[in-house]
Motif scaffolding. Sequence first.
Motif, PDB file in Angstrom:
ATOM      1  N   SER A  17       6.458  -1.515 -10.176  1.00 11.71           N
ATOM      2  CA  SER A  17       5.222  -1.549 -10.951  1.00 11.71           C
ATOM      3  C   SER A  17       4.104  -2.292 -10.221  1.00 11.71           C
ATOM      4  N   LYS A  18       2.885  -1.835 -10.483  1.00 10.44           N
ATOM      5  CA  LYS A  18       1.667  -2.450  -9.928  1.00 10.44           C
ATOM      6  C   LYS A  18       1.625  -2.387  -8.397  1.00 10.44           C
ATOM      7  N   ASN A  19       2.164  -1.293  -7.848  1.00 13.41           N
ATOM      8  CA  ASN A  19       2.028  -0.963  -6.429  1.00 13.41           C
ATOM      9  C   ASN A  19       1.560   0.481  -6.325  1.00 13.41           C
ATOM     10  N   GLU A  20       0.955   0.830  -5.206  1.00 18.34           N
ATOM     11  CA  GLU A  20       0.405   2.177  -5.009  1.00 18.34           C
ATOM     12  C   GLU A  20       1.440   3.086  -4.358  1.00 18.34           C
ATOM     13  N   LEU A  21       2.069   3.968  -5.138  1.00 19.01           N
ATOM     14  CA  LEU A  21       3.082   4.870  -4.586  1.00 19.01           C
ATOM     15  C   LEU A  21       2.488   5.956  -3.694  1.00 19.01           C
ATOM     16  N   GLY A  22       1.448   6.603  -4.155  1.00 16.03           N
ATOM     17  CA  GLY A  22       0.849   7.691  -3.391  1.00 16.03           C
ATOM     18  C   GLY A  22       1.741   8.931  -3.378  1.00 16.03           C
ATOM     19  N   ASP A  23       1.247   9.984  -2.789  1.00 14.53           N
ATOM     20  CA  ASP A  23       1.985  11.259  -2.747  1.00 14.53           C
ATOM     21  C   ASP A  23       3.328  11.128  -2.037  1.00 14.53           C
ATOM     22  N   SER A  24       3.341  10.441  -0.888  1.00 15.82           N
ATOM     23  CA  SER A  24       4.582  10.339  -0.116  1.00 15.82           C
ATOM     24  C   SER A  24       5.618   9.471  -0.834  1.00 15.82           C
ATOM     25  N   GLY A  25       5.162   8.394  -1.473  1.00 14.34           N
ATOM     26  CA  GLY A  25       6.093   7.546  -2.219  1.00 14.34           C
ATOM     27  C   GLY A  25       6.705   8.285  -3.393  1.00 14.34           C
ATOM     28  N   VAL A  26       5.884   9.054  -4.106  1.00 19.00           N
ATOM     29  CA  VAL A  26       6.374   9.863  -5.234  1.00 19.00           C
ATOM     30  C   VAL A  26       7.354  10.921  -4.746  1.00 19.00           C
ATOM     31  N   LYS A  27       7.024  11.543  -3.599  1.00 20.58           N
ATOM     32  CA  LYS A  27       7.919  12.578  -3.046  1.00 20.58           C
ATOM     33  C   LYS A  27       9.278  11.981  -2.676  1.00 20.58           C
ATOM     34  N   ASN A  28       9.296  10.842  -1.976  1.00 20.70           N
ATOM     35  CA  ASN A  28      10.562  10.205  -1.586  1.00 20.70           C
ATOM     36  C   ASN A  28      11.354   9.738  -2.802  1.00 20.70           C
ATOM     37  N   LEU A  29      10.637   9.166  -3.777  1.00 18.20           N
ATOM     38  CA  LEU A  29      11.311   8.712  -4.993  1.00 18.20           C
ATOM     39  C   LEU A  29      11.907   9.889  -5.750  1.00 18.20           C
ATOM     40  N   PRO A  34       0.832  -1.201   0.000  1.00 17.87           N
ATOM     41  CA  PRO A  34       0.000   0.000   0.000  1.00 17.87           C
ATOM     42  C   PRO A  34       0.868   1.253   0.000  1.00 17.87           C
ATOM     43  N   GLU A  35       0.214   2.398  -0.002  1.00 17.18           N
ATOM     44  CA  GLU A  35       0.929   3.672  -0.094  1.00 17.18           C
ATOM     45  C   GLU A  35       1.983   3.837   0.998  1.00 17.18           C
ATOM     46  N   GLU A  36       1.633   3.498   2.249  1.00 13.55           N
ATOM     47  CA  GLU A  36       2.601   3.672   3.336  1.00 13.55           C
ATOM     48  C   GLU A  36       3.804   2.739   3.195  1.00 13.55           C
ATOM     49  N   GLY A  37       3.601   1.567   2.605  1.00 18.49           N
ATOM     50  CA  GLY A  37       4.708   0.646   2.362  1.00 18.49           C
ATOM     51  C   GLY A  37       5.654   1.176   1.299  1.00 18.49           C
ATOM     52  N   CYS A  38       5.086   1.694   0.213  1.00 20.58           N
ATOM     53  CA  CYS A  38       5.915   2.279  -0.848  1.00 20.58           C
ATOM     54  C   CYS A  38       6.660   3.511  -0.351  1.00 20.58           C
ATOM     55  N   SER A  39       6.004   4.271   0.503  1.00 20.94           N
ATOM     56  CA  SER A  39       6.640   5.457   1.065  1.00 20.94           C
ATOM     57  C   SER A  39       7.836   5.068   1.932  1.00 20.94           C
ATOM     58  N   ALA A  40       7.647   4.045   2.781  1.00 24.65           N
ATOM     59  CA  ALA A  40       8.735   3.579   3.641  1.00 24.65           C
ATOM     60  C   ALA A  40       9.894   3.037   2.818  1.00 24.65           C
ATOM     61  N   LEU A  41       9.568   2.302   1.759  1.00 23.57           N
ATOM     62  CA  LEU A  41      10.598   1.710   0.911  1.00 23.57           C
ATOM     63  C   LEU A  41      11.422   2.777   0.201  1.00 23.57           C
ATOM     64  N   THR A  42      10.748   3.732  -0.426  1.00 20.39           N
ATOM     65  CA  THR A  42      11.475   4.778  -1.155  1.00 20.39           C
ATOM     66  C   THR A  42      12.271   5.669  -0.194  1.00 20.39           C
ATOM     67  N   CYS A  43      11.759   5.819   1.023  1.00 18.43           N
ATOM     68  CA  CYS A  43      12.496   6.582   2.040  1.00 18.43           C
ATOM     69  C   CYS A  43      13.764   5.828   2.448  1.00 18.43           C
TER      70      CYS A  43
END
Length: 354
Positions: free
Chosen positions: A207-219, A183-192
């Motif tokens: 691919s095929k995961n939900e990045l969300g605003d925080s994941g996009v920001k960290n990436l 989910p979004e919080e997982g992608c955010s933690a990973l990119t962080c």
Amino acid sequence: MSRLKRCGNTKKQCLILTLALKSNSSHLRELDLSVNIIGKGVKHLCDILKDSQCKLERLRLSFCHMPEEGCSALTSALKSNPSHLRELDLSKNKLGDSGVKNLSDLLMNPQFNLEKLDLNVCSITEKQCVILFLALKSNPSHLKELDLSRNQIKNTGVKHLCDVLKDSECKLERLRLSCCYMPEEGCSALTCALKSNPSHLRELDLSKNELGDSGVKNLSDLLMNPQFNLEKLDLNKCNITEEQCVILTSALKSNSSHLRELDLSRNIIGNRGVKHLCVILMDIHCKLERLSLQECGITDVSSLTQSLTISKALQFLKELDLSFNKLGDSKQWLSDVLQDSNCDLRVDISSPYF
């Protein structure tokens, strides 16, 4: 080296083959039995792997119809003779609890210097992911490539994977986590987490995961880091919005010289996102070779056509996928311009709408 991938080998044939290999295994360095029905042959394969004379470096057993007990026996056998293996592909087999446990024991062994591990579609659960990542954390320095795509990593698994990625000893170069139910919080933690140790990674597939605003920001922060020399980025079907695409492309603009492949297919990029991508293509440092924008809600590629003709992008770009977009008249304009340029670019503008 023995490559017998997709040879239609039956259980009986695999049994005969593994018996033959067992009699003279000391010279074998690479064995590929992928897409065959190993069946009881796994017992003899285990005997080979246990043999102290065996110096196998690459073992590929993708989609071998191995049941859980077969995977368990195989990973247990590898523990007997761990020092030579550098590449292991068990993708599309069900490891089960015992297989994951044996593999984790193996990963913790300081004699085991595995560089490439493919566990794509192994029915690995969130709990099993935790066991694997705890093992990797204890011995992370050799692994260069990890594929855990299409397994249920979820949030708990991501947390422990982040601990691995943050470790200064981790030198992972290729990380594939497509469709891992993050989910979004997982992608955010990973990119962080990747921001903590950016210098080694060359390929990232989320691919095929939900990045969300925080994941996009960290990436985006990661992409702007001059120490981050990513060459391949796959964000296919990550529910990236037009606004998030602008943030990503702005980040890429500041550090575009290393990226060779970018997949943003099946995201709502729109014409605005394409215009920001054009700025990257026009950058003199950009050496992008493959750009995938399939099914991105694009209706106008005039800005893309113009940027390709007035920049040096066509010297490097080899593949451009714009399929499944309603391009209208601009499709023909792009085709005409590229045909006149005599470049080697392969363009896909096929569409079900025409």
